[in-house]
Write a protein that holds these residues in place. Sequence first.
Motif, PDB file in Angstrom:
ATOM      1  N   VAL A 100       0.726  -1.278  -0.160  1.00 24.96           N
ATOM      2  CA  VAL A 100      -0.033  -0.136   0.108  1.00 24.96           C
ATOM      3  C   VAL A 100       0.753   1.181  -0.015  1.00 24.96           C
ATOM      4  CG1 VAL A 100      -1.849   1.260   1.170  1.00 24.96           C
ATOM      5  CG2 VAL A 100      -1.893  -1.167   1.158  1.00 24.96           C
ATOM      6  N   GLN A 101       0.918   1.789  -0.983  1.00 20.77           N
ATOM      7  CA  GLN A 101       1.188   3.369  -0.998  1.00 20.77           C
ATOM      8  C   GLN A 101       0.513   4.486  -0.584  1.00 20.77           C
ATOM      9  OE1 GLN A 101       2.379   4.880  -4.836  1.00 20.77           O
ATOM     10  NE2 GLN A 101       3.287   6.630  -4.292  1.00 20.77           N
ATOM     11  N   ASP A 102       0.949   5.372   0.487  1.00 14.02           N
ATOM     12  CA  ASP A 102       0.330   6.366   1.002  1.00 14.02           C
ATOM     13  C   ASP A 102       0.782   7.517   0.275  1.00 14.02           C
ATOM     14  OD1 ASP A 102      -0.270   8.855   2.585  1.00 14.02           O
ATOM     15  OD2 ASP A 102       0.454   7.727   4.360  1.00 14.02           O
ATOM     16  N   ILE A 103      -0.126   8.013  -0.618  1.00 13.76           N
ATOM     17  CA  ILE A 103       0.065   9.004  -1.527  1.00 13.76           C
ATOM     18  C   ILE A 103      -0.227  10.606  -1.273  1.00 13.76           C
ATOM     19  CG2 ILE A 103      -0.599   7.636  -3.465  1.00 13.76           C
ATOM     20  CD1 ILE A 103      -3.303   8.724  -3.597  1.00 13.76           C
ATOM     21  N   ASP A 104      -0.272  10.613   0.035  1.00 16.16           N
ATOM     22  CA  ASP A 104      -0.395  11.949   0.757  1.00 16.16           C
ATOM     23  C   ASP A 104       1.020  12.766   0.376  1.00 16.16           C
ATOM     24  OD1 ASP A 104      -3.043  12.032   1.854  1.00 16.16           O
ATOM     25  OD2 ASP A 104      -2.154  10.920   3.635  1.00 16.16           O
ATOM     26  N   ASP A 105       0.797  13.808   0.519  1.00 10.33           N
ATOM     27  CA  ASP A 105       2.039  15.000   0.331  1.00 10.33           C
ATOM     28  C   ASP A 105       3.116  14.443   1.551  1.00 10.33           C
ATOM     29  OD1 ASP A 105       1.197  16.251  -1.908  1.00 10.33           O
ATOM     30  OD2 ASP A 105       0.355  17.758  -1.044  1.00 10.33           O
ATOM     31  N   GLU A 106       2.696  14.156   2.534  1.00 10.62           N
ATOM     32  CA  GLU A 106       3.285  13.783   3.882  1.00 10.62           C
ATOM     33  C   GLU A 106       2.821  12.448   4.133  1.00 10.62           C
ATOM     34  OE1 GLU A 106       4.215  15.181   8.429  1.00 10.62           O
ATOM     35  OE2 GLU A 106       2.987  16.203   7.052  1.00 10.62           O
ATOM     36  N   PRO A 107       3.517  11.410   3.400  1.00 17.33           N
ATOM     37  CA  PRO A 107       3.209   9.971   3.948  1.00 17.33           C
ATOM     38  C   PRO A 107       3.474   9.868   5.593  1.00 17.33           C
ATOM     39  CG  PRO A 107       4.535  10.231   1.883  1.00 17.33           C
ATOM     40  CD  PRO A 107       4.566  11.422   2.564  1.00 17.33           C
ATOM     41  N   GLY A 108       2.608   8.830   5.828  1.00 15.15           N
ATOM     42  CA  GLY A 108       2.621   8.525   7.130  1.00 15.15           C
ATOM     43  C   GLY A 108       2.169   9.313   8.261  1.00 15.15           C
ATOM     44  N   LEU A 109       1.456  10.272   8.042  1.00 17.91           N
ATOM     45  CA  LEU A 109       0.545  11.118   8.742  1.00 17.91           C
ATOM     46  C   LEU A 109      -0.065  10.406   9.992  1.00 17.91           C
ATOM     47  CD1 LEU A 109      -0.969  14.746   8.620  1.00 17.91           C
ATOM     48  CD2 LEU A 109      -2.206  12.853   9.793  1.00 17.91           C
ATOM     49  N   GLY A 110      -0.975   9.385   9.289  1.00 20.38           N
ATOM     50  CA  GLY A 110      -1.747   8.692  10.056  1.00 20.38           C
ATOM     51  C   GLY A 110      -1.257   7.354  10.019  1.00 20.38           C
ATOM     52  N   ALA A 111      -1.426   6.360  11.017  1.00 20.29           N
ATOM     53  CA  ALA A 111      -0.988   4.802  10.821  1.00 20.29           C
ATOM     54  C   ALA A 111      -2.420   4.267  10.538  1.00 20.29           C
ATOM     55  CB  ALA A 111      -0.492   4.455  12.245  1.00 20.29           C
ATOM     56  N   PHE A 112      -2.187   3.421   9.369  1.00 24.50           N
ATOM     57  CA  PHE A 112      -3.394   2.420   8.614  1.00 24.50           C
ATOM     58  C   PHE A 112      -3.015   0.913   9.426  1.00 24.50           C
ATOM     59  CE2 PHE A 112      -5.421  -0.108   5.173  1.00 24.50           C
ATOM     60  CZ  PHE A 112      -6.603   0.440   5.646  1.00 24.50           C
ATOM     61  N   TRP A 113      -1.620   0.713   9.833  1.00 25.14           N
ATOM     62  CA  TRP A 113      -1.392  -0.670  10.433  1.00 25.14           C
ATOM     63  C   TRP A 113      -1.254  -0.619  11.868  1.00 25.14           C
ATOM     64  CZ3 TRP A 113      -2.451  -3.243   6.394  1.00 25.14           C
ATOM     65  CH2 TRP A 113      -2.435  -2.606   5.037  1.00 25.14           C
ATOM     66  N   GLY A 114      -1.965  -1.506  12.440  1.00 26.39           N
ATOM     67  CA  GLY A 114      -1.763  -1.508  13.880  1.00 26.39           C
ATOM     68  C   GLY A 114      -2.292  -2.945  14.295  1.00 26.39           C
ATOM     69  N   GLU A 115      -2.749  -2.865  15.498  1.00 25.09           N
ATOM     70  CA  GLU A 115      -3.262  -4.373  16.231  1.00 25.09           C
ATOM     71  C   GLU A 115      -4.479  -4.846  15.388  1.00 25.09           C
ATOM     72  OE1 GLU A 115      -5.216  -5.768  20.228  1.00 25.09           O
ATOM     73  OE2 GLU A 115      -5.034  -3.531  20.041  1.00 25.09           O
ATOM     74  N   VAL A 116      -5.522  -3.895  14.904  1.00 25.02           N
ATOM     75  CA  VAL A 116      -6.621  -4.528  13.977  1.00 25.02           C
ATOM     76  C   VAL A 116      -6.315  -4.950  13.176  1.00 25.02           C
ATOM     77  CG1 VAL A 116      -8.724  -3.718  13.266  1.00 25.02           C
ATOM     78  CG2 VAL A 116      -8.177  -2.887  15.532  1.00 25.02           C
ATOM     79  N   HIS A 117      -5.866  -4.398  11.987  1.00 20.21           N
ATOM     80  CA  HIS A 117      -5.379  -4.691  10.636  1.00 20.21           C
ATOM     81  C   HIS A 117      -4.439  -5.729  10.495  1.00 20.21           C
ATOM     82  CE1 HIS A 117      -7.421  -1.055   8.204  1.00 20.21           C
ATOM     83  NE2 HIS A 117      -7.921  -2.338   7.907  1.00 20.21           N
ATOM     84  N   SER A 118      -3.351  -5.760  11.553  1.00 16.61           N
ATOM     85  CA  SER A 118      -2.422  -6.771  11.317  1.00 16.61           C
ATOM     86  C   SER A 118      -3.050  -8.026  11.770  1.00 16.61           C
ATOM     87  CB  SER A 118      -1.174  -6.622  12.399  1.00 16.61           C
ATOM     88  OG  SER A 118      -1.960  -6.702  13.710  1.00 16.61           O
ATOM     89  N   ASN A 119      -4.151  -8.198  12.652  1.00 18.92           N
ATOM     90  CA  ASN A 119      -4.963  -9.355  13.036  1.00 18.92           C
ATOM     91  C   ASN A 119      -5.914  -9.767  11.950  1.00 18.92           C
ATOM     92  OD1 ASN A 119      -4.134 -10.607  15.830  1.00 18.92           O
ATOM     93  ND2 ASN A 119      -4.071  -8.478  16.268  1.00 18.92           N
ATOM     94  N   VAL A 120      -6.440  -8.770  11.413  1.00 14.99           N
ATOM     95  CA  VAL A 120      -7.586  -8.954  10.183  1.00 14.99           C
ATOM     96  C   VAL A 120      -7.105  -9.569   8.843  1.00 14.99           C
ATOM     97  CG1 VAL A 120      -9.143  -8.059   8.622  1.00 14.99           C
ATOM     98  CG2 VAL A 120      -9.278  -7.331  11.255  1.00 14.99           C
ATOM     99  N   LEU A 121      -5.508  -9.096   8.643  1.00 16.89           N
ATOM    100  CA  LEU A 121      -5.190  -9.426   7.458  1.00 16.89           C
ATOM    101  C   LEU A 121      -4.502 -10.931   7.727  1.00 16.89           C
ATOM    102  CD1 LEU A 121      -5.829  -6.530   6.328  1.00 16.89           C
ATOM    103  CD2 LEU A 121      -3.486  -6.659   5.454  1.00 16.89           C
ATOM    104  N   LYS A 122      -4.025 -11.098   8.792  1.00 12.77           N
ATOM    105  CA  LYS A 122      -3.540 -12.451   9.038  1.00 12.77           C
ATOM    106  C   LYS A 122      -4.651 -13.486   9.031  1.00 12.77           C
ATOM    107  CE  LYS A 122      -0.924 -15.245  12.577  1.00 12.77           C
ATOM    108  NZ  LYS A 122      -0.131 -15.144  13.772  1.00 12.77           N
ATOM    109  N   GLY A 123      -5.645 -13.276   9.544  1.00 12.61           N
ATOM    110  CA  GLY A 123      -6.843 -13.917   9.414  1.00 12.61           C
ATOM    111  C   GLY A 123      -7.395 -14.258   8.041  1.00 12.61           C
ATOM    112  N   LEU A 124      -7.230 -13.485   7.128  1.00 10.86           N
ATOM    113  CA  LEU A 124      -7.462 -13.478   5.931  1.00 10.86           C
ATOM    114  C   LEU A 124      -6.449 -14.084   5.081  1.00 10.86           C
ATOM    115  CD1 LEU A 124      -9.064  -9.930   4.954  1.00 10.86           C
ATOM    116  CD2 LEU A 124     -10.365 -12.124   5.251  1.00 10.86           C
ATOM    117  N   GLY A 125      -5.259 -14.703   5.821  1.00  9.87           N
ATOM    118  CA  GLY A 125      -4.344 -15.368   4.970  1.00  9.87           C
ATOM    119  C   GLY A 125      -3.341 -14.436   4.138  1.00  9.87           C
ATOM    120  N   VAL A 126      -3.417 -13.219   4.453  1.00 12.10           N
ATOM    121  CA  VAL A 126      -2.269 -12.268   4.092  1.00 12.10           C
ATOM    122  C   VAL A 126      -0.791 -12.546   4.984  1.00 12.10           C
ATOM    123  CG1 VAL A 126      -1.705  -9.821   3.650  1.00 12.10           C
ATOM    124  CG2 VAL A 126      -3.887 -10.573   3.436  1.00 12.10           C
ATOM    125  N   ARG A 127       0.285 -12.733   4.117  1.00 10.80           N
ATOM    126  CA  ARG A 127       1.635 -13.050   4.783  1.00 10.80           C
ATOM    127  C   ARG A 127       2.015 -11.724   5.638  1.00 10.80           C
ATOM    128  NH1 ARG A 127       3.336 -17.958   2.829  1.00 10.80           N
ATOM    129  NH2 ARG A 127       1.121 -19.094   2.593  1.00 10.80           N
TER     130      ARG A 127
END
Length: 238
Positions: A100-127
């Motif tokens: 995933v590419q953060d396309i904001d002028d200042e990438p990384g202002l907000g964190a999309f990846w944390g406790e929830v998404h790491s568990n959700v994606l792992k549950g979906l089989g993403v490596r």
Amino acid sequence: MGQVPAHALTAQLTEILTSVDTPTICNALEVVTGSRSAEGFTRGTFVSAHPRMRPVLGFARTATLRTAVPYTDPAAVLKERRLRWYEHICGAGIPTLSVVQDIDDEPGLGAFWGEVHSNVLKGLGVRGVLTNGAMRDFGMLAEDFQILAGSVSPSHGFAQIVDIAVPVKIHGLVIHDGDLLHADAHGAVVIEHEMLEALPRAIEVITARERPLIEASKRPGFSVDHLRAAMREAEDIH
């Protein structure tokens, strides 16, 4: 050069390729091509969720992201787009990496990846995840789920998926949806179809070439003369 078809990535190949780190894969690709390269791999430093974790191997499922721009679409539209993204990254038996590419002028202002998404994606089989965006929630992230992020942020800002299955650029590397990636705490490299079958033998060659230098350096009285002899031995390995 072409993308690796899913059926070509066997369990045996996966085991071999993930038994070595990403720098070794980069070196092995040079053996396969017969020359060094300044392309095909990421540049710069990532923040790793699990720095000592075994490398991950999977097919890129790409998307773009914004976290700095306030929402303009209705909540229902944002939710539907998020669900389409979940459907896209779910490999249904195929190993995938969310890229995933953060396309904001200042990438990384907000964190999309944390406790929830790491568990959700792992549950979906993403490596794992490769992003120039931010991550958070250290100590609460899913185990054995690698995230390589460009930065860290305590807030998620206005996190929203923008486009799905489009070419992205992460730390200097252009990645297309479906590219096969090998990644660890060092970064990521793209493996082309034409290189895949030759990589196991190339890994053996690289390992064999490095062994004389390492072993010689650990012997008492190691000198430049010993190093010269070890280098000759390494050069004879093909």
